[in-house]
Scaffold this motif. Structure first.
Motif, PDB file in Angstrom:
ATOM      1  N   CYS A 149      -5.928  -5.288  -6.270  1.00 36.33           N
ATOM      2  CA  CYS A 149      -6.216  -3.861  -6.145  1.00 36.33           C
ATOM      3  C   CYS A 149      -6.442  -3.507  -4.673  1.00 36.33           C
ATOM      4  O   CYS A 149      -6.802  -4.357  -3.857  1.00 36.33           O
ATOM      5  N   ALA A 150      -6.234  -2.214  -4.357  1.00 29.86           N
ATOM      6  CA  ALA A 150      -6.356  -1.791  -2.967  1.00 29.86           C
ATOM      7  C   ALA A 150      -6.659  -0.304  -2.888  1.00 29.86           C
ATOM      8  O   ALA A 150      -6.488   0.441  -3.865  1.00 29.86           O
ATOM      9  N   ILE A 151      -7.078   0.107  -1.711  1.00 25.86           N
ATOM     10  CA  ILE A 151      -7.132   1.522  -1.381  1.00 25.86           C
ATOM     11  C   ILE A 151      -6.189   1.742  -0.212  1.00 25.86           C
ATOM     12  O   ILE A 151      -5.891   0.808   0.555  1.00 25.86           O
ATOM     13  N   ARG A 152      -5.698   2.995  -0.067  1.00 26.75           N
ATOM     14  CA  ARG A 152      -4.793   3.294   1.049  1.00 26.75           C
ATOM     15  C   ARG A 152      -5.346   4.426   1.882  1.00 26.75           C
ATOM     16  O   ARG A 152      -5.705   5.487   1.362  1.00 26.75           O
ATOM     17  N   LEU A 153      -5.385   4.179   3.198  1.00 31.35           N
ATOM     18  CA  LEU A 153      -5.755   5.193   4.188  1.00 31.35           C
ATOM     19  C   LEU A 153      -4.479   5.703   4.828  1.00 31.35           C
ATOM     20  O   LEU A 153      -3.661   4.905   5.306  1.00 31.35           O
ATOM     21  N   ASP A 154      -4.313   7.023   4.865  1.00 30.49           N
ATOM     22  CA  ASP A 154      -3.037   7.579   5.323  1.00 30.49           C
ATOM     23  C   ASP A 154      -3.198   8.580   6.462  1.00 30.49           C
ATOM     24  O   ASP A 154      -2.205   9.168   6.889  1.00 30.49           O
ATOM     25  N   SER A 155      -4.402   8.809   6.939  1.00 35.72           N
ATOM     26  CA  SER A 155      -4.583   9.799   7.999  1.00 35.72           C
ATOM     27  C   SER A 155      -5.910   9.566   8.706  1.00 35.72           C
ATOM     28  O   SER A 155      -6.747   8.783   8.245  1.00 35.72           O
ATOM     29  N   GLY A 156      -6.079  10.276   9.829  1.00 40.84           N
ATOM     30  CA  GLY A 156      -7.328  10.182  10.564  1.00 40.84           C
ATOM     31  C   GLY A 156      -7.388   8.966  11.476  1.00 40.84           C
ATOM     32  O   GLY A 156      -6.376   8.312  11.751  1.00 40.84           O
ATOM     33  N   ASP A 157      -8.584   8.673  11.934  1.00 39.06           N
ATOM     34  CA  ASP A 157      -8.821   7.508  12.792  1.00 39.06           C
ATOM     35  C   ASP A 157      -8.845   6.276  11.891  1.00 39.06           C
ATOM     36  O   ASP A 157      -9.881   5.907  11.334  1.00 39.06           O
ATOM     37  N   LEU A 158      -7.700   5.643  11.739  1.00 44.69           N
ATOM     38  CA  LEU A 158      -7.560   4.564  10.760  1.00 44.69           C
ATOM     39  C   LEU A 158      -8.501   3.397  11.045  1.00 44.69           C
ATOM     40  O   LEU A 158      -9.022   2.780  10.111  1.00 44.69           O
ATOM     41  N   ASP A 170     -12.602  -8.405  -2.674  1.00 42.94           N
ATOM     42  CA  ASP A 170     -11.192  -8.752  -2.839  1.00 42.94           C
ATOM     43  C   ASP A 170     -10.282  -7.520  -2.887  1.00 42.94           C
ATOM     44  O   ASP A 170      -9.068  -7.648  -3.011  1.00 42.94           O
ATOM     45  N   VAL A 171     -10.824  -6.325  -2.808  1.00 43.92           N
ATOM     46  CA  VAL A 171     -10.002  -5.107  -2.748  1.00 43.92           C
ATOM     47  C   VAL A 171      -9.501  -4.931  -1.321  1.00 43.92           C
ATOM     48  O   VAL A 171     -10.283  -4.905  -0.371  1.00 43.92           O
ATOM     49  N   ARG A 172      -8.199  -4.827  -1.194  1.00 45.91           N
ATOM     50  CA  ARG A 172      -7.589  -4.749   0.132  1.00 45.91           C
ATOM     51  C   ARG A 172      -7.565  -3.308   0.650  1.00 45.91           C
ATOM     52  O   ARG A 172      -7.624  -2.351  -0.125  1.00 45.91           O
ATOM     53  N   ILE A 173      -7.380  -3.192   1.959  1.00 44.78           N
ATOM     54  CA  ILE A 173      -7.204  -1.890   2.609  1.00 44.78           C
ATOM     55  C   ILE A 173      -5.788  -1.824   3.173  1.00 44.78           C
ATOM     56  O   ILE A 173      -5.388  -2.686   3.971  1.00 44.78           O
ATOM     57  N   ILE A 174      -5.057  -0.830   2.727  1.00 42.80           N
ATOM     58  CA  ILE A 174      -3.694  -0.589   3.212  1.00 42.80           C
ATOM     59  C   ILE A 174      -3.733   0.642   4.118  1.00 42.80           C
ATOM     60  O   ILE A 174      -4.355   1.647   3.780  1.00 42.80           O
ATOM     61  N   ALA A 175      -3.066   0.560   5.267  1.00 38.50           N
ATOM     62  CA  ALA A 175      -3.024   1.693   6.197  1.00 38.50           C
ATOM     63  C   ALA A 175      -1.589   2.177   6.363  1.00 38.50           C
ATOM     64  O   ALA A 175      -0.648   1.376   6.440  1.00 38.50           O
ATOM     65  N   SER A 176      -1.427   3.479   6.420  1.00 39.59           N
ATOM     66  CA  SER A 176      -0.112   4.094   6.648  1.00 39.59           C
ATOM     67  C   SER A 176      -0.325   5.380   7.432  1.00 39.59           C
ATOM     68  O   SER A 176      -1.456   5.755   7.734  1.00 39.59           O
ATOM     69  N   GLY A 177       0.769   6.049   7.765  1.00 35.27           N
ATOM     70  CA  GLY A 177       0.665   7.314   8.469  1.00 35.27           C
ATOM     71  C   GLY A 177       1.076   7.229   9.927  1.00 35.27           C
ATOM     72  O   GLY A 177       0.238   7.087  10.805  1.00 35.27           O
ATOM     73  N   GLY A 178       2.382   7.304  10.191  1.00 35.36           N
ATOM     74  CA  GLY A 178       2.871   7.328  11.564  1.00 35.36           C
ATOM     75  C   GLY A 178       2.720   6.037  12.328  1.00 35.36           C
ATOM     76  O   GLY A 178       2.675   6.048  13.570  1.00 35.36           O
ATOM     77  N   LEU A 179       2.679   4.918  11.638  1.00 36.05           N
ATOM     78  CA  LEU A 179       2.472   3.641  12.320  1.00 36.05           C
ATOM     79  C   LEU A 179       3.767   3.077  12.894  1.00 36.05           C
ATOM     80  O   LEU A 179       4.848   3.266  12.337  1.00 36.05           O
ATOM     81  N   ASP A 180       3.639   2.378  13.990  1.00 32.17           N
ATOM     82  CA  ASP A 180       4.701   1.535  14.532  1.00 32.17           C
ATOM     83  C   ASP A 180       4.030   0.384  15.262  1.00 32.17           C
ATOM     84  O   ASP A 180       2.821   0.167  15.120  1.00 32.17           O
ATOM     85  N   GLU A 181       4.803  -0.370  16.047  1.00 33.99           N
ATOM     86  CA  GLU A 181       4.227  -1.558  16.668  1.00 33.99           C
ATOM     87  C   GLU A 181       3.109  -1.223  17.651  1.00 33.99           C
ATOM     88  O   GLU A 181       2.181  -2.015  17.834  1.00 33.99           O
TER      89      GLU A 181
END
Length: 451
Positions: free
Chosen positions: A250-259, A277-288
């Protein structure tokens, strides 16, 4: 529409003229990148597999000839010499997944001149787009420093076909999954996805949305927590996940703001709720670049979902690539244009340990301790071996990446290795140049810069 007609008009007019002049001798064209884009320390060879598929089925049919005639405004009978043309030549190429540098041929085509000319545009389009996207994705892998990455690029790619290519290329360099269902099915890539903000908004509350989603999906679930207030969303997700007891995955996803800041607060809230054991997934305009910052700052993010900026290679969306004639009818040829001069003759890239490459002639003996990069992948218009696999390409990529100098791996201000040139190739280049310049001084024009 036939892939044959997906070409530039001048390819058609040149091929037609060659046929009428009976210029059908073997010609070798070399496809290479003149210089790496700013901010790149390497490229990843990609696009060869679909290029070979294209060449294997290449045939100018009746409808293709009609289409050529229509756009040229000429009778169909004028285009009859092209009809029935197939590709029955040889292809030597760098296998997908290998790291490559400026000046090194990605691919060389040797075929009767009209055939080799007519396939130029499609080959450049395939290899250039895929090589630049693969390099962008590879830099994200470096930046993530071992954390999984997921491709989210489809919705912002330059069309569905580009999105399919991006998903495949991300998998080639080691991404763990893709949101693209078609790509997951076609290429055997794990599918990954969560929910949209619109899903949350259709329910009376976030908790109602999370519980409804969990009822529809009995396995591990991922909740999007930043539709309204992120901290509140994390607390709500933690409460629901604690009630569900779905276990690992299971996980939560952060998609905006100060990640970075939000990830720290989310990790604390989840751990306090006993959900380590719950993971954190980050998205939103990411690159290297963004991923590098988050990793360097110690953000407790377990998975990075990257999309738009990788799918379109946002900071370096094209390559200064060329497909140039290097030999015709057994005679080496070259171009002398200022800033765009080319080296004559078919070539080979000899790789030494540490990716210290040497560009030489195709008929040179490999220097001791080197590995020739270009392999013969097509003869007589047929593949010489079964289609390559993503696993094999990924293994080649990982092996080369392990040898890449640290200065070229850098995300900021990388320095790309510069291949050396063999003595034989240097001497031939000088000889051919002098012959051309001598003819020019004598006032004798020689078509094609042939010595």
């Amino acid at each position: 529409m036939s892939q044959v007609t997906t070409t530039d008009l001048y390819e058609v007019t040149m091929a037609l003229s060659y046929l009428r002049e009976n210029m059908r001798a073997p010609a070798t064209f070399s496809l290479f990148v003149r210089g790496l884009p700013s901010g790149r320390g390497f490229l990843v060879a990609a696009g060869l597999e679909p290029a070979l598929d294209y060449l294997a089925r290449f045939q100018v049919g009746r409808t293709d000839a009609q289409e050529f005639a229509e756009v040229l405004g000429r009778p169909v009978k004028d285009l009859e010499p092209l009809r029935g043309l197939t590709f029955d030549g040889q292809v030597r190429a760098v296998p997908e997944g290998r790291l490559v540098f400026a000046g090194e041929p990605l691919l060389e085509v040797t075929a009767p001149l009209p055939q080799a000319q007519l396939v130029e545009t499609y080959l450049i389009s395939l290899l250039c787009h895929q090589t630049t996207v693969a390099a962008k994705a590879a830099r994200c892998v470096i930046a993530a420093d071992g954390r999984p990455l997921v491709d989210f690029s489809l919705r912002r790619s330059h069309g569905p076909d580009a999105g399919m290519q991006a998903a495949r290329l991300c998998a080639l360099v080691g991404f763990a999954g893709t949101s693209n269902v078609a790509a997951a099915s076609r290429y055997g890539i794990p599918a990954s996805g969560t929910m949209a903000h619109s899903y949350i908004e259709t329910f009376p509350s976030e908790e109602d949305a999370f519980r409804a989603f969990a009822r529809a999906h009995p396995g591990p679930v991922t909740f999007l927590v930043d539709t309204y207030d992120t901290d509140h969303g994390v607390d709500t997700a933690a409460r629901v996940l604690a009630d569900l007891r779905r276990g690992p995955g299971c996980a939560i996803r952060l998609d905006s703001g100060d990640l970075g800041t939000l990830a720290h607060r989310a990790r604390t809230a989840l751990d306090t709720a006993g959900l380590r054991d719950v993971r954190i997934i980050a998205s939103g305009g990411l690159d290297e670049y963004a991923v590098t910052t988050l990793v360097r700052d110690g953000a407790p993010i377990d998975v990075f979902a990257v999309g738009t900026k990788v799918g379109v290679a946002a900071d370096a969306p094209y390559l200064d690539a060329a497909y140039k004639l290097v030999e015709y009818d057994g005679t080496p040829v070259m171009k002398l244009s200022s800033g765009k001069a080319t080296a004559p003759a078919p070539k080979q890239v000899f790789r030494r340990p540490g990716l210290r490459d040497l560009i030489g002639m195709a008929n040179e003996q490999p220097p001791e301790g080197t590995e020739p990069l270009l392999r013969t992948v097509m003869l007589g218009g047929l593949r010489t071996e079964p289609p390559d696999t993503l696993d094999a390409a990924r293994a080649r990529f990982e092996a080369d990446l392990a040898q890449l100098p640290e200065t070229a791996r850098r995300i900021e201000n990388p320095v790309a290795p510069v291949p050396a040139v063999s003595t034989r190739l240097s001497v031939l280049t000088t000889v051919v140049r002098h012959k051309i310049e001598a003819r020019m001084r004598a006032g004798r024009q020689s078509p094609g810069d042939r010595p």
